[in-house]
Motif scaffolding. Structure first.
Motif, PDB file in Angstrom:
ATOM      1  N   ASN A 152       0.599  -1.399  -0.163  1.00  0.00           N
ATOM      2  CA  ASN A 152       0.111   0.474  -0.296  1.00  0.00           C
ATOM      3  C   ASN A 152       0.551   1.176   0.380  1.00  0.00           C
ATOM      4  OD1 ASN A 152       0.788  -0.739   2.618  1.00  0.00           O
ATOM      5  ND2 ASN A 152      -0.604   0.359   3.532  1.00  0.00           N
ATOM      6  N   LYS A 153       1.773   0.929  -0.391  1.00  0.00           N
ATOM      7  CA  LYS A 153       2.999   2.355  -0.418  1.00  0.00           C
ATOM      8  C   LYS A 153       2.343   3.405  -1.645  1.00  0.00           C
ATOM      9  CE  LYS A 153       7.197   4.425  -0.337  1.00  0.00           C
ATOM     10  NZ  LYS A 153       6.739   5.735  -0.971  1.00  0.00           N
ATOM     11  N   ALA A 154       2.602   4.205  -1.400  1.00  0.00           N
ATOM     12  CA  ALA A 154       2.082   5.505  -2.613  1.00  0.00           C
ATOM     13  C   ALA A 154       2.733   5.567  -4.113  1.00  0.00           C
ATOM     14  CB  ALA A 154       1.711   6.822  -1.777  1.00  0.00           C
ATOM     15  N   ILE A 155       1.878   5.632  -4.617  1.00  0.00           N
ATOM     16  CA  ILE A 155       1.955   5.813  -5.946  1.00  0.00           C
ATOM     17  C   ILE A 155       2.890   4.746  -6.227  1.00  0.00           C
ATOM     18  CG2 ILE A 155       4.205   7.252  -7.422  1.00  0.00           C
ATOM     19  CD1 ILE A 155       2.112   8.656  -6.070  1.00  0.00           C
ATOM     20  N   VAL A 156       3.998   3.993  -5.334  1.00  0.00           N
ATOM     21  CA  VAL A 156       5.369   2.167  -6.266  1.00  0.00           C
ATOM     22  C   VAL A 156       4.990   1.309  -5.532  1.00  0.00           C
ATOM     23  CG1 VAL A 156       6.171   4.109  -7.541  1.00  0.00           C
ATOM     24  CG2 VAL A 156       6.545   3.100  -4.942  1.00  0.00           C
ATOM     25  N   GLY A 157       3.605   1.359  -4.699  1.00  0.00           N
ATOM     26  CA  GLY A 157       2.894   0.151  -3.943  1.00  0.00           C
ATOM     27  C   GLY A 157       2.500  -0.308  -5.082  1.00  0.00           C
ATOM     28  N   LYS A 158       2.175  -2.092  -5.068  1.00  0.00           N
ATOM     29  CA  LYS A 158       1.369  -2.611  -6.050  1.00  0.00           C
ATOM     30  C   LYS A 158      -0.035  -2.849  -5.714  1.00  0.00           C
ATOM     31  CE  LYS A 158       0.292  -7.176  -3.608  1.00  0.00           C
ATOM     32  NZ  LYS A 158       0.570  -8.712  -3.931  1.00  0.00           N
ATOM     33  N   ASN A 159      -0.258  -2.318  -5.105  1.00  0.00           N
ATOM     34  CA  ASN A 159      -1.955  -1.752  -4.627  1.00  0.00           C
ATOM     35  C   ASN A 159      -2.326  -0.570  -4.748  1.00  0.00           C
ATOM     36  OD1 ASN A 159      -2.648  -3.995  -3.643  1.00  0.00           O
ATOM     37  ND2 ASN A 159      -3.095  -4.247  -1.541  1.00  0.00           N
ATOM     38  N   ALA A 160      -1.505   0.752  -5.511  1.00  0.00           N
ATOM     39  CA  ALA A 160      -1.274   1.686  -5.359  1.00  0.00           C
ATOM     40  C   ALA A 160      -2.542   2.076  -6.692  1.00  0.00           C
ATOM     41  CB  ALA A 160       0.262   2.325  -6.087  1.00  0.00           C
TER      42      ALA A 160
END
Length: 524
Positions: free
Chosen positions: A290-298
């Motif tokens: 859930n990392k902003a911009i580059v997380g796989k769930n963004a």
């Protein structure tokens, strides 16, 4: 030399310290080749300044900084040095071959940090003047940082910043070394330094924020609003303790909220995802989903309401486009919250057109799978559809299965099959759960087929992955295969076994053998 006059009012300089501060994360050490690779990617992406390392730290660090300096095409290459002449000389030796070199020297100015070298305020002020002057005599691009600036007394901070400016520093970086400050304080501090320190109008103010309280990016953007024109950051926010301001967050925040932050960078944002993944790979630090911009769930959506909105208009639930950061498309992650519209769309992408009753039937099976599995991958859906196709015309179907197994005795299986629409049940024992379950099938279906192959493979990764089971059976020279997938390996095994029996019935009929009457034992 970079100066305020050379930077448009709307321009923010990006200073990337992934190879220095980022690599200081325990366990994030990169090889020489990896450092050169990341530096090349940063340069190509448009990073203004690359802090390539700490040359005095080791021969390896020196060599990496030196080679990066020689190879850089566009970026300024910077090395870090403590406030002593030996560090600064070593730094200059490493960066001097760069098209645009920079020396970055620092010293801790807060009461806690002054106590470490046991210097009085006057003694530290004298050292700052001496070391910045020495650096400036070597290089016309000098950056100076008062480490732990946000916990330094205002009067002393203003004093040493003025000294560094007079000694020749062209960039003054104000670090929030321990992630202590808040956005309003970050903006106010930069604003006050620019307003009150003599000579401030002749230098660039920078900000370097750590993320100990989760406010690094917010603090950096606030500093820009306060007048800072350089942001120090790292790819994926990598860095000491909780990390740093994340480069990708800064770039996209400035891009998306241009209405309230009218600033630009020279970064090619479409390369963000590629370098994020590469830094993650070489550093060993996995990017949280859930990392902003580059997380796989963004750019992933599981909620049925969200997915329906995305299918109609992507802007309903996304403030930026996946293509902006180098992705090809939004991901509609299939899970227990997904609705029929999202399932239909995903299946269509995979080549399955389902409507009406078939969609309803598939949706029920999909929901059952989603209740057992955290995330449904494309391969899971393909396996589900293949199972659907395999079972469509089957005369024998698995209705219920319960298996008890473990140490201390044989496994036990209780099975119910639907045979031409009639429920038939049996119980059996075996050497293991699969053997017991297969024996329960044999107790209901009379056949002489011999099991030639039993094979299990995972459809996707994880402990909740679906298992695909393949069986091959032979009867009177007729060879048939069966296959099924399920998160429960034993269930998949029995369904594959039954699937093979159904194919055997078809083969019997084609061979001229009467298969209309299935020979089974009515034990129910």
């Amino acid at each position: 030399m970079t100066s305020p006059a050379s930077i448009p009012d709307s321009r923010v300089v990006i200073f990337d310290t992934t190879l220095r501060d980022g690599e200081q994360s325990p366990g994030a050490t990169m090889t020489h080749a990896e450092k050169l690779e990341i530096a090349s990617m940063l340069d190509e992406m448009g990073v203004d300044i690359i802090e390539a390392g700490f040359p005095i730290a080791s021969d390896g660090d020196f060599a990496a900084v030196s080679e990066i300096a020689k190879a850089a095409q566009s970026a300024t290459i910077c090395g870090l040095a403590r406030a002593n002449l030996r560090d600064i000389d070593r730094c200059w030796e490493a960066v001097k071959h760069a098209r645009s070199p920079r020396i970055h020297t620092f010293i801790g100015t807060s009461p806690l940090h002054r106590a470490i070298p046991n210097l009085t305020k006057d003694e530290m002020a004298e050292r700052i003047h001496e070391t910045v002057t020495h650096a400036r005599n070597l290089c016309d691009n000098v950056q100076w940082s008062p480490m732990d600036a946000t916990r330094t007394e205002w009067d002393y901070l203003a004093r040493v910043v003025e000294i560094a400016i007079k000694a020749g520093a062209s960039t003054i970086n104000i670090p929030d070394t321990v992630g202590y400050t808040a956005p309003n304080e970050s903006a106010a501090l930069i604003r006050r330094l620019i307003a009150e320190v003599p000579g401030a109008e002749d230098v660039i103010f920078a900000t370097h924020c750590h993320n100990d309280l989760g406010m690094a990016t917010a603090n950096s953007l606030a500093a820009v609003e306060g007048g800072a024109r350089q942001i120090e950051c790292t790819i994926n926010g990598l860095g000491e303790r909780a990390g740093n301001t994340a480069l990708e967050e800064v770039v996209m925040a400035l891009k998306v909220r241009h209405d309230i932050m009218p600033f630009t960078t020279g970064i090619d944002a479409t390369k963000l995802m590629a370098i994020s993944r590469r830094v993650s790979a070489v550093s060993g630090f996995t990017v949280q989903p859930n990392k902003a911009i580059v997380g796989k769930n963004a750019f992933a959506h599981e909620s049925g309401i969200h997915q329906d909105g995305m299918l109609k208009n992507a802007e309903t639930f996304e403030i930026m486009r996946p293509e902006d950061v180098g992705l090809t498309e939004t991901s509609l992650v299939m899970g227990k919250h997904s609705g029929r519209a999202a399932l239909r769309s995903k299946l269509a992408e995979l080549g399955y057109e389902v409507e009406g009753n078939q969609l309803a039937d598939v949706f029920v099976r999909f929901k059952a799978l989603a209740d057992r599995k955290k995330e449904i991958y494309d391969d899971d859906l393909i396996a589900l559809m293949q199972d659907e196709e395999r079972q469509a015309e089957d005369r024998i179907k698995v209705e219920k299965l319960r298996v008890v197994c473990g140490t201390g005795g044989q496994a036990e299986a209780e099975l119910t099959l639907m045979i031409d629409g009639n429920a038939q049940s049996s119980e059996a024992n075996g050497d293991g759960p699969v053997d017991a379950a297969f024996n329960a099938v044999k107790a209901l279906i009379d056949h002489e087929a011999r099991l030639q192959l039993y094979q299990v493979s995972a459809v996707t990764e994880g402990t909740d992955a679906q298992a695909t089971v393949t069986v091959r059976m032979e009867e009177d020279g007729r060879i048939v295969s069966g296959q099924s997938a399920d998160t429960d390996t034993v269930v998949a095994s029995v369904r594959a076994y039954v699937n093979a029996l159904n194919r055997l019935l078809v083969r019997r009929e084609k061979a001229g053998t009467d298969a209309r009457e299935i020979s089974y034992k009515d034990v129910g």
